[in-house]
Design an enzyme around this catalytic site. Sequence first.
Site, PDB file in Angstrom:
ATOM      1  N   SER A  20     -16.887  36.820 -31.499  1.00 12.53           N
ATOM      2  CA  SER A  20     -16.147  38.078 -31.656  1.00 12.53           C
ATOM      3  C   SER A  20     -14.805  37.805 -32.312  1.00 12.53           C
ATOM      4  O   SER A  20     -14.246  36.709 -32.178  1.00 12.53           O
ATOM      5  CB  SER A  20     -15.904  38.715 -30.286  1.00 12.53           C
ATOM      6  OG  SER A  20     -15.078  39.856 -30.399  1.00 12.53           O
TER       7      SER A  20
ATOM      8  N   TYR B 138     -12.435  39.339 -21.388  1.00 14.28           N
ATOM      9  CA  TYR B 138     -13.514  39.400 -22.390  1.00 14.28           C
ATOM     10  C   TYR B 138     -13.179  38.452 -23.539  1.00 14.28           C
ATOM     11  O   TYR B 138     -14.036  37.677 -23.987  1.00 14.28           O
ATOM     12  CB  TYR B 138     -13.697  40.832 -22.909  1.00 14.28           C
ATOM     13  CG  TYR B 138     -14.686  40.897 -24.052  1.00 14.28           C
ATOM     14  CD1 TYR B 138     -16.058  40.781 -23.817  1.00 14.28           C
ATOM     15  CD2 TYR B 138     -14.263  41.028 -25.370  1.00 14.28           C
ATOM     16  CE1 TYR B 138     -16.970  40.801 -24.863  1.00 14.28           C
ATOM     17  CE2 TYR B 138     -15.164  41.045 -26.419  1.00 14.28           C
ATOM     18  CZ  TYR B 138     -16.521  40.935 -26.163  1.00 14.28           C
ATOM     19  OH  TYR B 138     -17.421  40.938 -27.199  1.00 14.28           O
TER      20      TYR B 138
HETATM   21  N1  LIG Z   1     -20.129  46.025 -30.258  1.00 15.16           N
HETATM   22  C1  LIG Z   1     -19.016  45.368 -30.537  1.00 15.16           C
HETATM   23  O1  LIG Z   1     -17.981  45.963 -30.881  1.00 15.16           O
HETATM   24  C2  LIG Z   1     -18.990  43.853 -30.490  1.00 15.16           C
HETATM   25  C3  LIG Z   1     -17.947  43.190 -31.158  1.00 15.16           C
HETATM   26  C4  LIG Z   1     -17.897  41.810 -31.130  1.00 15.16           C
HETATM   27  C5  LIG Z   1     -18.868  41.106 -30.436  1.00 15.16           C
HETATM   28  N2  LIG Z   1     -19.857  41.775 -29.783  1.00 15.16           N
HETATM   29  C6  LIG Z   1     -20.855  40.993 -29.071  1.00 15.16           C
HETATM   30  O2  LIG Z   1     -22.128  41.272 -29.609  1.00 15.16           O
HETATM   31  C7  LIG Z   1     -23.111  41.010 -28.623  1.00 15.16           C
HETATM   32  C8  LIG Z   1     -24.082  42.172 -28.582  1.00 15.16           C
HETATM   33  O3  LIG Z   1     -23.379  43.334 -28.221  1.00 15.16           O
HETATM   34  P1  LIG Z   1     -23.788  44.797 -28.720  1.00 15.16           P
HETATM   35  O4  LIG Z   1     -22.625  45.346 -29.436  1.00 15.16           O
HETATM   36  O5  LIG Z   1     -25.104  44.786 -29.384  1.00 15.16           O
HETATM   37  O6  LIG Z   1     -23.840  45.517 -27.300  1.00 15.16           O
HETATM   38  P2  LIG Z   1     -24.960  46.412 -26.574  1.00 15.16           P
HETATM   39  O7  LIG Z   1     -25.513  47.428 -27.503  1.00 15.16           O
HETATM   40  O8  LIG Z   1     -24.300  46.855 -25.317  1.00 15.16           O
HETATM   41  O9  LIG Z   1     -26.106  45.350 -26.237  1.00 15.16           O
HETATM   42  C9  LIG Z   1     -25.899  44.331 -25.300  1.00 15.16           C
HETATM   43  C10 LIG Z   1     -27.199  43.600 -25.083  1.00 15.16           C
HETATM   44  O10 LIG Z   1     -26.967  42.529 -24.148  1.00 15.16           O
HETATM   45  C11 LIG Z   1     -27.939  42.633 -23.124  1.00 15.16           C
HETATM   46  N3  LIG Z   1     -27.436  42.112 -21.858  1.00 15.16           N
HETATM   47  C12 LIG Z   1     -26.314  42.445 -21.190  1.00 15.16           C
HETATM   48  N4  LIG Z   1     -26.239  41.779 -20.026  1.00 15.16           N
HETATM   49  C13 LIG Z   1     -27.363  41.002 -19.962  1.00 15.16           C
HETATM   50  C14 LIG Z   1     -27.892  40.109 -19.005  1.00 15.16           C
HETATM   51  N5  LIG Z   1     -27.251  39.838 -17.844  1.00 15.16           N
HETATM   52  N6  LIG Z   1     -29.074  39.494 -19.252  1.00 15.16           N
HETATM   53  C15 LIG Z   1     -29.735  39.750 -20.412  1.00 15.16           C
HETATM   54  N7  LIG Z   1     -29.291  40.585 -21.360  1.00 15.16           N
HETATM   55  C16 LIG Z   1     -28.117  41.212 -21.136  1.00 15.16           C
HETATM   56  C17 LIG Z   1     -28.295  44.120 -23.026  1.00 15.16           C
HETATM   57  O11 LIG Z   1     -29.600  44.271 -22.501  1.00 15.16           O
HETATM   58  P3  LIG Z   1     -30.017  44.770 -21.039  1.00 15.16           P
HETATM   59  O12 LIG Z   1     -28.955  45.731 -20.579  1.00 15.16           O
HETATM   60  O13 LIG Z   1     -31.361  45.403 -21.259  1.00 15.16           O
HETATM   61  O14 LIG Z   1     -30.085  43.534 -20.218  1.00 15.16           O
HETATM   62  C18 LIG Z   1     -28.267  44.497 -24.505  1.00 15.16           C
HETATM   63  O15 LIG Z   1     -29.513  44.204 -25.097  1.00 15.16           O
HETATM   64  C19 LIG Z   1     -22.362  40.743 -27.320  1.00 15.16           C
HETATM   65  O16 LIG Z   1     -22.292  39.351 -27.091  1.00 15.16           O
HETATM   66  C20 LIG Z   1     -20.972  41.300 -27.595  1.00 15.16           C
HETATM   67  O17 LIG Z   1     -19.998  40.647 -26.826  1.00 15.16           O
HETATM   68  C21 LIG Z   1     -19.941  43.128 -29.798  1.00 15.16           C
END
Ligand SMILES: NC(=O)c1ccc[n+]([C@@H]2O[C@H](COP(=O)([O-])OP(=O)(O)OC[C@H]3O[C@@H](n4cnc5c(N)ncnc54)[C@H](OP(=O)(O)O)[C@@H]3O)[C@@H](O)[C@H]2O)c1
Length: 265
Positions: free
Chosen positions: A163, A176
């Site tokens: 990130s 975070y």
């Molecule tokens: N969106 C942003 O602005 C952003 C920016 C920078 C980095 N990121 C990073 O990108 C990655 C993906 O995020 P996203 O934006 O796609 O968010 P998202 O739409 O909320 O998706 C998060 C995913 O992680 C899974 N997850 C959460 N806790 C889990 C657990 N204990 N075991 C297994 N799976 C788990 C969720 O699945 P289930 O709930 O079905 O388990 C979901 O598939 C993360 O690492 C986040 O920190 C996001």
Amino acid sequence: MNDTFGITPITDGILSYRMTGEQPLEGTTAIVTGASAGIGEQTARVLAADGAAVVLAARRERRLEDLADELESAHDTTAVAVPTDVTEEREVESLVEETVETFGGVDVLVNNAGTARGSDVTDLETDEYRTMMETNVDGVFFATRAALPSLIERDGHLVFVGSFAGQYPRPFNPVYAATKWAVRGFALSVEASVGPEGVAVTVVNPSEVRTEFGSEEGEPFEERFEPGEVTEPEEVAEAIGFAVRQDGSTLSEIDVYRRDKLGFF
Ligand SMILES: NC(=O)c1ccc[n+]([C@@H]2O[C@H](COP(=O)([O-])OP(=O)(O)OC[C@H]3O[C@@H](n4cnc5c(N)ncnc54)[C@H](OP(=O)(O)O)[C@@H]3O)[C@@H](O)[C@H]2O)c1
């Protein structure tokens, strides 16, 4: 768009090699954690379109199964749903064991599952702290440790979703941010340790992405931001796909930021 200089142009976000039906990841197997939503779901689509067999891991089983059905219908590949909580060491080990038993090994691990809770340190509950650490840091360690022997054997590729928050200080949610600094520090040091053994390691660092991220705090980013305002999950997935497609990749990090990010806090 003309291919005047022999450079393959990008058309409407779809790399044009795909129009030729070429499948650069054919014969490979990829595990994607957090594949039930957002960046992970789109990454699974990109890798399946490139011919990889995909193993979809997250907690929401129904979503994973629907995605597996969609990918198998759309592409000439295999997709399996393996419900997994990445905070549970044993479940993560089973995920990798099942993948090795079914497909013979792991060529790609995308450590993508992650979450954010709360914001200010003073108001952060201990269980919110632990949820972030256990998901974003412990989960990444469990999956990497379990998959590494196979990745080394197969000259595989490890991708970590880091990130912007893991690269630069910012005034909100320091815990975070700390988890993502940990992910990058771990990833780059794993690269130093297993790079010479043939494993490619890439950290992909997004800034805000329009996904369900943030929904635990009441407002998912896909609702907080308008289309075009920040990055779409498809763009991050394309960056991951680009990294994985490189043979013997030395792409240590890819930053995928909203255009105004460096001037905005
Ligand atoms: N969106 C942003 O602005 C952003 C920016 C920078 C980095 N990121 C990073 O990108 C990655 C993906 O995020 P996203 O934006 O796609 O968010 P998202 O739409 O909320 O998706 C998060 C995913 O992680 C899974 N997850 C959460 N806790 C889990 C657990 N204990 N075991 C297994 N799976 C788990 C969720 O699945 P289930 O709930 O079905 O388990 C979901 O598939 C993360 O690492 C986040 O920190 C996001």
